[in-house]
Write an enzyme that holds these catalytic residues in place. Structure first.
Site, PDB file in Angstrom:
ATOM      1  N   PHE A 143       0.813  -1.224   0.000  1.00 27.22           N
ATOM      2  CA  PHE A 143       0.000   0.000   0.000  1.00 27.22           C
ATOM      3  C   PHE A 143       0.843   1.269   0.000  1.00 27.22           C
ATOM      4  O   PHE A 143       0.345   2.347   0.260  1.00 27.22           O
ATOM      5  CB  PHE A 143      -0.972   0.013   1.191  1.00 27.22           C
ATOM      6  CG  PHE A 143      -1.749  -1.261   1.348  1.00 27.22           C
ATOM      7  CD1 PHE A 143      -2.671  -1.629   0.381  1.00 27.22           C
ATOM      8  CD2 PHE A 143      -1.543  -2.100   2.433  1.00 27.22           C
ATOM      9  CE1 PHE A 143      -3.389  -2.803   0.508  1.00 27.22           C
ATOM     10  CE2 PHE A 143      -2.247  -3.283   2.551  1.00 27.22           C
ATOM     11  CZ  PHE A 143      -3.166  -3.639   1.596  1.00 27.22           C
ATOM     12  N   ILE A 157       2.572  -6.847  -5.583  1.00 28.68           N
ATOM     13  CA  ILE A 157       2.306  -6.549  -4.164  1.00 28.68           C
ATOM     14  C   ILE A 157       0.925  -7.036  -3.739  1.00 28.68           C
ATOM     15  O   ILE A 157       0.398  -6.611  -2.722  1.00 28.68           O
ATOM     16  CB  ILE A 157       2.493  -5.047  -3.871  1.00 28.68           C
ATOM     17  CG1 ILE A 157       1.492  -4.179  -4.640  1.00 28.68           C
ATOM     18  CG2 ILE A 157       3.917  -4.614  -4.209  1.00 28.68           C
ATOM     19  CD1 ILE A 157       1.528  -2.706  -4.218  1.00 28.68           C
ATOM     20  N   GLY A 158       0.388  -7.942  -4.549  1.00 26.49           N
ATOM     21  CA  GLY A 158      -0.945  -8.473  -4.255  1.00 26.49           C
ATOM     22  C   GLY A 158      -1.967  -7.961  -5.254  1.00 26.49           C
ATOM     23  O   GLY A 158      -3.150  -8.302  -5.196  1.00 26.49           O
ATOM     24  N   ASN A 217      -7.445  -7.349 -16.654  1.00 27.34           N
ATOM     25  CA  ASN A 217      -8.152  -8.486 -16.060  1.00 27.34           C
ATOM     26  C   ASN A 217      -9.275  -7.922 -15.198  1.00 27.34           C
ATOM     27  O   ASN A 217      -9.024  -7.257 -14.199  1.00 27.34           O
ATOM     28  CB  ASN A 217      -7.176  -9.325 -15.211  1.00 27.34           C
ATOM     29  CG  ASN A 217      -7.855 -10.521 -14.553  1.00 27.34           C
ATOM     30  OD1 ASN A 217      -8.964 -10.419 -14.030  1.00 27.34           O
ATOM     31  ND2 ASN A 217      -7.185 -11.648 -14.561  1.00 27.34           N
ATOM     32  N   GLN A 229      -8.973  -4.601  -7.024  1.00 31.88           N
ATOM     33  CA  GLN A 229      -8.288  -3.357  -6.673  1.00 31.88           C
ATOM     34  C   GLN A 229      -9.286  -2.277  -6.279  1.00 31.88           C
ATOM     35  O   GLN A 229      -9.077  -1.531  -5.329  1.00 31.88           O
ATOM     36  CB  GLN A 229      -7.461  -2.849  -7.856  1.00 31.88           C
ATOM     37  CG  GLN A 229      -6.168  -3.605  -8.064  1.00 31.88           C
ATOM     38  CD  GLN A 229      -5.301  -3.538  -6.837  1.00 31.88           C
ATOM     39  OE1 GLN A 229      -4.831  -2.483  -6.455  1.00 31.88           O
ATOM     40  NE2 GLN A 229      -5.119  -4.664  -6.181  1.00 31.88           N
ATOM     41  N   LYS A 287      -4.121   2.474 -18.044  1.00 32.82           N
ATOM     42  CA  LYS A 287      -3.865   3.679 -17.272  1.00 32.82           C
ATOM     43  C   LYS A 287      -3.480   3.394 -15.819  1.00 32.82           C
ATOM     44  O   LYS A 287      -3.135   4.315 -15.098  1.00 32.82           O
ATOM     45  CB  LYS A 287      -5.073   4.617 -17.320  1.00 32.82           C
ATOM     46  CG  LYS A 287      -5.275   5.213 -18.707  1.00 32.82           C
ATOM     47  CD  LYS A 287      -6.123   6.465 -18.680  1.00 32.82           C
ATOM     48  CE  LYS A 287      -7.584   6.154 -18.537  1.00 32.82           C
ATOM     49  NZ  LYS A 287      -8.425   7.335 -18.833  1.00 32.82           N
ATOM     50  N   GLU A 315      -4.776   2.738  -7.430  1.00 31.81           N
ATOM     51  CA  GLU A 315      -5.080   3.727  -6.401  1.00 31.81           C
ATOM     52  C   GLU A 315      -6.401   4.473  -6.606  1.00 31.81           C
ATOM     53  O   GLU A 315      -6.967   4.997  -5.651  1.00 31.81           O
ATOM     54  CB  GLU A 315      -3.934   4.748  -6.329  1.00 31.81           C
ATOM     55  CG  GLU A 315      -2.644   4.110  -5.830  1.00 31.81           C
ATOM     56  CD  GLU A 315      -1.442   5.024  -5.993  1.00 31.81           C
ATOM     57  OE1 GLU A 315      -1.085   5.319  -7.146  1.00 31.81           O
ATOM     58  OE2 GLU A 315      -0.862   5.434  -4.986  1.00 31.81           O
TER      59      GLU A 315
END
Ligand code: MOS
Length: 709
Positions: free
Chosen positions: A237, A463-464, A603, A610, A672, A676
């Site tokens: 994160f 990172i996951g 995906n 996310q 893109k 976040e």
């Protein structure tokens, strides 16, 4: 030859993660899973004061304790070189540099013992005396050093002062946000060993290539003599984007002892050792015509920072590109306090910026009597407001409109306190977001072997977020093979360098490099004169080749500099419904709709994850998370999962995620980056919904129940 992604064949498919089985079966090694032969264990000695100097360190009791192999403090440890500046522009004060204490929890030494329990016990036996100084902990403390425009990112256009004076309606509001700490499940871990003069480190980092460089500089060895390994992270994160002192100290201890050393941070140490989202205060002034058109935006931000720290984490950088408005000024300051180093935390700066701007727009809408949705649409930036260039892609309008439709916004009664459900006041709020484009250069190596299998190698990390999976999908589509035939080898700095997994920049940079490599490889294969329909395996076999490889490279930041379009980051809109129990001060999120334009989605399943993760973290930022510093000694008073609250399932409703938009025209793969964007709209949307429910505007995050009473 260019390999192209022109069909929704494999790309975009919501396939399960290619590493899913390894993850759920325990076969995926996270940093703390690594144990090396002959390994010994470290524990940190941390400062118990926030400011001052060390006047005495007595190591004798610790050194005499069972199993203890070394106690390293500034006065007996070998001296290291200063670390370099990282790709994000920050450096770190060299650990154990001198006797100065700059914050509570500062690492002032490391103890190594045969077992972890012995190391932890011995760390308590190190006696430290301090000449304590009164710490500077308050942003308004006159002793605090304040830097103006620290990032050189202040902007102005038009005449904001005149426009504010001339506006029909104005808003002038100040928003504050408490410090927030990343709380990944995986405790940050370092396992360091020196193998024949080579430093090998398993480390919880999102930036392996930078870490390799930093450790090489500090230990005075060539970069090739350092290897970072991080196949799986356990959550980052942003906490893994800086070089932290515990990593350096563990590598130092391993060198002194010439044995593998393992260090796992404790949960409380996570609150002082791996950064946090800085506490901030922003003042926004908006001016508008009575029809809702913005004529002025003045945005001023002040954020806390560690003493002497130079983390480049601007808050106002994105404001100039958010809305069409002729008169705009941004101001930025940072204040240096005796607090632990700040760091990056999901959508750093953008969260703060959008909480202020999108809350202020809601206040403006109320004052104008214009629907909050219409205020966003009336000020829509059809071209990039700073450069005047067309966006490489922008479907923010769709985000806003589709979200409104999905949520049922049109049936909302605009009057605050208009809706009840039993004891609960019900409110609905929305916010929009423009995320800044960001990318760094990236290298990969792509190989096809005689078995017809492809191997993609890069020092990038997963990172996951799904990096393994989308990379496998890209390679499969570009080479025309099945996903099962692609092996992705990342998280190892012996592979080609890659940017950190951060700033929503890795997927786009990596994908562009993969596409470049696939083009080069396809060209090499073409020169082998394949027969129609011939498999790679047969082609290589016929030429007596075991494998064929090609390198790929991308440098989107360089390409952005002389681009005719304004490269866009992701866009988003969120709509939330909250219930507020005024008697108890409770705020509950009842519904949440998130609509995102992330360009080409590689995906839909990992992307949706996310967005959901971002929304959950956004609920935390809005309602729960704050690291509380004791105003006397700078200690983090709530540095445990019992006291620092993150959202649990009961805090989170079903989250409705939709992706809109088209493949981006700047990134050759259309991506893109969307790691976040999903968090950015949530805090202002919740704050706006709380206002709609109660008529009370809370301008201070998190909106905890004490602020509702
Ligand atoms: Mo994010 S703060 O770029 O990991």
């Amino acid at each position: 030859m260019t390999a192209t992604l022109n069909k929704e064949n494999i790309i975009g498919q919501p396939i399960d993660r290619v590493d899913a089985r390894r993850k759920v079966s325990g076969a995926a090694p996270y940093p703390s899973d690594f144990d090396l032969p002959g390994q010994v264990y470290a524990a940190l000695i941390s400062s118990t004061v926030a400011a001052g100097r060390i006047t005495r360190i007595d190591r004798s009791a610790a050194e005499a304790a069972p199993g203890v192999l070394a106690v390293l403090t500034y006065d007996n440890a070998p001296t290291l070189a200063d670390p370099p500046t990282n790709a994000l522009g920050s450096t770190m004060r060299r650990p154990l540099k001198d006797d100065r204490i700059l914050h509570y929890g500062q690492h002032i030494g490391i103890v190594v013992a045969t077992t972890r329990a012995q190391a932890l016990a011995a760390a308590e036996l190190v006696e430290v005396d301090y000449a304590v100084e009164e710490p500077v902990l308050d942003m308004d403390d006159p002793r605090a050093r304040v830097e103006d425009n620290p990032f050189g990112m202040e902007t102005s256009r038009g005449d904001v002062v005149a426009a504010l004076a001339d506006a029909d309606v104005t808003v002038d509001s100040t928003y504050t946000i408490g410090a927030e700490t990343n709380s990944p499940l995986g405790l940050f871990t370092t396992v360091a060993s020196w193998q024949g003069g080579r430093l090998v480190v398993h480390d919880t980092t999102q930036a392996p290539s930078f870490m390799r460089k930093a450790l090489a500089v500090m230990f005075g060895v060539p970069e090739e003599s350092v290897r970072l390994l991080i196949p799986f992270l356990g959550g980052g994160f942003g906490a893994g984007l800086r070089l932290w002192s515990h990593t350096v100290l563990t590598a130092l201890a391993a060198r002194v002892l010439d044995r593998p050393v393992k260090l796992v941070l404790s949960r409380p140490q996570m609150f002082t050792s791996v950064g946090h989202r800085a506490a901030s205060r922003q003042r926004i002034r908006l001016g508008a015509r009575s029809d809702g058109r913005l004529v002025a935006i003045d945005h001023d931000a002040l954020a806390a920072n560690g003493i002497g720290d130079n983390l480049p984490s601007p808050i106002v950088a994105g404001t100039p590109s958010a809305y069409a408005c002729d008169n705009l000024a941004t101001h930025e300051r940072r204040v240096h306090l005796n607090i632990p180093y700040t760091g990056f935390m999901r959508a750093p700066g953008a969260i703060e910026e959008h909480f202020a701007l999108e809350s202020a727009l809601d206040e403006l809408a109320g004052r104008l009597g214009v629907d909050p949705v219409d205020v966003r649409l009336r000020n829509y930036a059809d071209v990039h407001p700073e450069s005047g260039k067309p966006w490489s892609s922008k479907a923010l309008r769709e985000c806003i409109e589709v979200g409104a439709e999905q949520f049922g916004w049109s049936s909302r009664d605009p009057a605050p306190r208009s809706t009840h459900d039993g004891d609960w006041l019900v409110g609905q709020g929305m916010a929009a977001a423009t995320f800044e484009f960001y990318a760094l250069d990236c290298d990969v190596r792509l190989t096809i072997d005689r078995g017809g299998n492809a191997i993609l190698r890069s020092a990038a990390t997963d990172i996951g977020t799904g990096t393994y999976t989308i990379t496998a999908q890209l390679v499969a589509e570009l080479l025309g093979i099945e996903v099962e035939r692609v092996r992705v080898e990342i998280g190892d700095t012996d592979q080609p360098q890659a940017p950190q997994s951060g700033g929503s920049g890795l997927a786009g940079a990596l994908a562009a490099a993969v596409q470049d490599a696939a083009g080069a490889l396809t060209e090499r294969l073409a020169r082998l004169d394949g027969r129609p329909g011939e498999s790679f395996a047969s082609l290589l076999d016929r030429h007596g080749l075991d494998e064929l490889s090609a390198n790929g490279h991308s440098d989107l930041a360089a390409a952005a500099e002389d681009s005719d379009v304004a490269p866009a980051g992701a866009f988003g809109a969120a709509y939330v419904e909250v219930g507020v129990d005024e008697d108890l001060g409770l705020v509950r999120v009842r519904r949440l709709v998130s609509v995102i334009d992330g360009g080409r989605v590689f995906n839909r399943k990992t992307a949706r994850s996310q967005a959901i993760g971002g929304a959950v973290m956004g609920i935390g930022a809005a309602l729960l998370e704050e690291a509380a510093y004791d105003p006397n000694d700078g200690r983090v008073a709530n540095g445990t999962f019992g006291d620092y609250l993150v959202p649990v399932n009961a805090d989170v409703p079903d989250i409705d995620v939709t992706f809109v938009g088209e493949p981006d025209t700047f990134n050759p793969t259309g991506s893109k980056g969307l790691g976040e964007i999903g968090i950015v709209c949530i805090p202002p949307a919740i704050g706006n919904a709380v206002f709609h429910a109660t008529g009370r505007r809370v301008r201070d995050l998190p909106i905890t129940l004490d602020k509702m009473l």
